[in-house]
Enzyme design. Sequence first.
Site, PDB file in Angstrom:
ATOM      1  N   LYS A  81       0.860  -1.182   0.000  1.00  0.00           N
ATOM      2  CA  LYS A  81       0.000   0.000   0.000  1.00  0.00           C
ATOM      3  C   LYS A  81       0.892   1.226   0.000  1.00  0.00           C
ATOM      4  O   LYS A  81       2.061   1.170   0.408  1.00  0.00           O
ATOM      5  CB  LYS A  81      -0.895   0.006   1.248  1.00  0.00           C
ATOM      6  N   GLY A 186     -21.081   1.774  -3.359  1.00  0.00           N
ATOM      7  CA  GLY A 186     -22.363   1.624  -2.686  1.00  0.00           C
ATOM      8  C   GLY A 186     -23.545   1.814  -3.627  1.00  0.00           C
ATOM      9  O   GLY A 186     -24.525   1.062  -3.570  1.00  0.00           O
TER      10      GLY A 186
END
Length: 350
Positions: A81, A186
């Site tokens: 990351k 979402g």
Amino acid sequence: MSLKLTELEQPDFERLVLAEDSDAGLRALICVHSTALGPAAGGCRMWDYASDDEAVADVTRLARGMTYKNAMADLGLGGGKSVIIGDARRDKTPDLMRAFGRAVESLQGSYYTAEDVGISTEDMAFAAEETRYAVGLAGGDHGSGDPSPWTAEGVFRCLKVGAAHVFGSDDLTGRKVLVQGLGHVGMSLAEKLKDAGAHLIVTDINDAALEDASTRLGAEVIAPDQVFQQEMDIFAPCALGGALNAGTVPQLTARLVCGAANNQLSTPEMARVLQDRGITYLPDYVVNAGGIISAAGEIHRRGENYRRARLDGIAGRVQEMLQRADAEGRTTNEIANAMVDQMLDKANAA
């Protein structure tokens, strides 16, 4: 060019590098947790951290999580990351992203980067001008572009596996599903749930997204602070992490939790609390792997069939995880972590 790289000590991690370029205004951390299964891969986020210690804590936590996510998705990739320290709205420039690309290139392929919070496909294109190891690009023969639809598809497939396990059928018709957070992922998940016949309940702090979900999807809209007062069958957290904590879990009425948010459990112990309440939790790092699956297709120069096969794979692993959790009396989190640890032990012993 004034790029400076400083190696930082970080026990149990392969590498942690502080990359600085004063001319471009870059301060970034690149963390490689493990390359046991292949080169590390994980997105880059830009965040205005309160301190360097906070940035180190975030990048190491996320890098370790990517090792587990990539292993469970069978991507032939390790975990890494990166974080750029700064306000993405104020500090981000093409030169900064190019400097970041040079920092990634300096790791010589041990780490592949892609978009995350605060970083867009356009930003990653600037980084790609300076490195061969930036993915999530919109163009090219293998460009994967926006990973959000792939993430939503993976969550949806796993949710159906969870529904079959909990309710005896993966038919979502009439099931009350609460989607918390209507960002790109979402909203895409909400669309899939609507098409599947679910009774859709949504919440977000973005009024425009709520209006869209209400008018276009016929969703029931609730205030963010009313989530855990709702009657629901399935809870799909797709916003910030930590939604499942000591205050919210005792109120939760859902029998299944499956969502795209990272780090949904405030502490690992919450998995046991959920299980004791008869709530089935599908570990976030397993079900939300669609985005990195999409990027892996770009890394390995494979097409849509590769991506869809791996989405099928994570759904299959969810089924195995649920069966083992029932048989062994352990939480789904414990089972998932054990599955990955076995993969890593085998790779390290080879």
